[in-house]
Design a protein around this motif. Structure first.
Motif, mmCIF file in Angstrom:
data_model
loop_
_atom_site.group_PDB
_atom_site.id
_atom_site.type_symbol
_atom_site.label_atom_id
_atom_site.label_comp_id
_atom_site.label_asym_id
_atom_site.label_seq_id
_atom_site.Cartn_x
_atom_site.Cartn_y
_atom_site.Cartn_z
ATOM 1 N N GLY A 1 0.808 -1.211 0.000
ATOM 2 C CA GLY A 1 0.000 0.000 0.000
ATOM 3 C C GLY A 1 0.839 1.258 0.000
ATOM 4 N N GLU A 2 2.007 1.189 0.627
ATOM 5 C CA GLU A 2 2.903 2.336 0.720
ATOM 6 C C GLU A 2 3.920 2.375 -0.417
ATOM 7 N N PHE A 3 4.292 1.213 -0.933
ATOM 8 C CA PHE A 3 5.308 1.103 -1.986
ATOM 9 C C PHE A 3 4.802 0.210 -3.134
ATOM 10 N N PRO A 4 3.696 0.565 -3.782
ATOM 11 C CA PRO A 4 3.164 -0.325 -4.820
ATOM 12 C C PRO A 4 4.088 -0.521 -6.017
ATOM 13 N N MET A 5 4.852 0.498 -6.381
ATOM 14 C CA MET A 5 5.748 0.361 -7.535
ATOM 15 C C MET A 5 6.930 -0.548 -7.181
ATOM 16 N N LEU A 6 7.585 -0.279 -6.068
ATOM 17 C CA LEU A 6 8.735 -1.098 -5.667
ATOM 18 C C LEU A 6 8.309 -2.504 -5.262
ATOM 19 N N TRP A 7 7.121 -2.626 -4.730
ATOM 20 C CA TRP A 7 6.611 -3.940 -4.350
ATOM 21 C C TRP A 7 6.454 -4.840 -5.570
ATOM 22 N N ALA A 8 6.258 -4.224 -6.736
ATOM 23 C CA ALA A 8 6.093 -4.985 -7.975
ATOM 24 C C ALA A 8 7.391 -5.629 -8.451
ATOM 25 N N LEU A 9 8.520 -5.196 -7.924
ATOM 26 C CA LEU A 9 9.805 -5.745 -8.362
ATOM 27 C C LEU A 9 10.036 -7.124 -7.755
ATOM 28 N N THR A 10 10.575 -8.016 -8.572
ATOM 29 C CA THR A 10 10.996 -9.330 -8.103
ATOM 30 C C THR A 10 12.379 -9.602 -8.685
ATOM 31 N N PRO A 11 13.175 -10.419 -8.015
ATOM 32 C CA PRO A 11 14.518 -10.674 -8.542
ATOM 33 C C PRO A 11 14.525 -11.535 -9.800
ATOM 34 N N TYR A 12 13.426 -12.219 -10.097
ATOM 35 C CA TYR A 12 13.435 -13.166 -11.202
ATOM 36 C C TYR A 12 12.581 -12.757 -12.392
ATOM 37 N N GLY A 13 11.697 -11.791 -12.221
ATOM 38 C CA GLY A 13 10.823 -11.375 -13.308
ATOM 39 C C GLY A 13 11.105 -9.948 -13.715
ATOM 40 N N ASP A 14 10.591 -9.563 -14.850
ATOM 41 C CA ASP A 14 10.740 -8.187 -15.330
ATOM 42 C C ASP A 14 9.594 -7.333 -14.795
ATOM 43 N N ARG B 1 14.342 9.873 -15.248
ATOM 44 C CA ARG B 1 14.377 11.179 -15.922
ATOM 45 C C ARG B 1 14.419 11.008 -17.444
ATOM 46 N N VAL B 2 15.121 9.999 -17.916
ATOM 47 C CA VAL B 2 15.158 9.724 -19.355
ATOM 48 C C VAL B 2 13.747 9.407 -19.849
ATOM 49 N N VAL B 3 13.032 8.581 -19.103
ATOM 50 C CA VAL B 3 11.662 8.224 -19.483
ATOM 51 C C VAL B 3 10.775 9.470 -19.479
ATOM 52 N N GLU B 4 10.902 10.295 -18.453
ATOM 53 C CA GLU B 4 10.067 11.496 -18.352
ATOM 54 C C GLU B 4 10.303 12.468 -19.508
ATOM 55 N N ARG B 5 11.535 12.557 -19.990
ATOM 56 C CA ARG B 5 11.861 13.501 -21.070
ATOM 57 C C ARG B 5 11.514 12.980 -22.458
ATOM 58 N N GLY B 6 11.296 11.701 -22.593
ATOM 59 C CA GLY B 6 11.087 11.112 -23.913
ATOM 60 C C GLY B 6 9.640 10.772 -24.194
ATOM 61 N N LEU B 7 9.442 10.186 -25.341
ATOM 62 C CA LEU B 7 8.124 9.706 -25.756
ATOM 63 C C LEU B 7 8.205 8.213 -26.019
ATOM 64 N N HIS B 8 7.186 7.501 -25.607
ATOM 65 C CA HIS B 8 7.104 6.056 -25.842
ATOM 66 C C HIS B 8 8.310 5.321 -25.258
ATOM 67 N N LEU B 9 8.731 5.744 -24.055
ATOM 68 C CA LEU B 9 9.845 5.098 -23.367
ATOM 69 C C LEU B 9 9.347 4.431 -22.091
ATOM 70 N N TYR B 10 10.038 3.371 -21.700
ATOM 71 C CA TYR B 10 9.648 2.587 -20.536
ATOM 72 C C TYR B 10 10.898 2.212 -19.741
ATOM 73 N N LEU B 11 10.775 2.231 -18.418
ATOM 74 C CA LEU B 11 11.857 1.789 -17.555
ATOM 75 C C LEU B 11 11.640 0.316 -17.241
ATOM 76 N N TRP B 12 12.596 -0.493 -17.616
ATOM 77 C CA TRP B 12 12.541 -1.937 -17.388
ATOM 78 C C TRP B 12 13.493 -2.328 -16.252
ATOM 79 N N PHE B 13 12.953 -3.030 -15.270
ATOM 80 C CA PHE B 13 13.773 -3.712 -14.275
ATOM 81 C C PHE B 13 13.812 -5.159 -14.755
ATOM 82 N N ILE B 14 14.975 -5.619 -15.112
ATOM 83 C CA ILE B 14 15.125 -6.914 -15.765
ATOM 84 C C ILE B 14 15.611 -7.937 -14.739
ATOM 85 N N GLY B 15 14.782 -8.944 -14.490
ATOM 86 C CA GLY B 15 15.135 -9.995 -13.537
ATOM 87 C C GLY B 15 16.085 -11.005 -14.153
ATOM 88 N N ASP B 16 16.558 -11.893 -13.300
ATOM 89 C CA ASP B 16 17.479 -12.937 -13.779
ATOM 90 C C ASP B 16 16.811 -13.945 -14.648
#
Length: 93
Positions: free
Chosen positions: A30-43, A78-93
């Motif tokens: 509830g407090e960290f929904p974005m970071l909570w979505a991260l897992t070490p094995y998935g994107d 910041r790169v994502v915010e300045r661009g268009l059609h960009l996404y930040l990917w956290f890439i798991g193992d």
């Protein structure tokens, strides 16, 4: 971590990876929904509208979960915010 366009072309990438610790499992979704979505094995992918929420969570990150990856994640956001059609990917193992 990498910033990719719609066709998954890499626009920018980080040198550091997320320092996975047991502390991530204890984040309140509830407090960290974005970071909570991260897992070490998935994107996890964040779009331009989600990046401000992620930045806010990085500012409130509990001690022990920080590291070089946090500064690099902020730069990639910041790169994502300045661009268009960009996404930040956290890439798991």
């Amino acid at each position: 971590m990498a910033v990719c366009g719609d066709s998954r072309n890499v626009v920018a990438s980080a040198k550091a990876g997320v320092d996975w610790t047991a502390g991530f499992a204890h984040l309140d979704p509830g407090e960290f929904p974005m970071l909570w979505a991260l897992t070490p094995y998935g994107d996890a992918v964040f779009n331009q509208r989600q990046v401000p929420l992620l930045l806010s969570e990085l500012d409130r990150l509990p001690s022990g979960l920080d590291g070089a990856w946090v500064g690099e994640a902020r730069e990639l956001c910041r790169v994502v915010e300045r661009g268009l059609h960009l996404y930040l990917w956290f890439i798991g193992d």
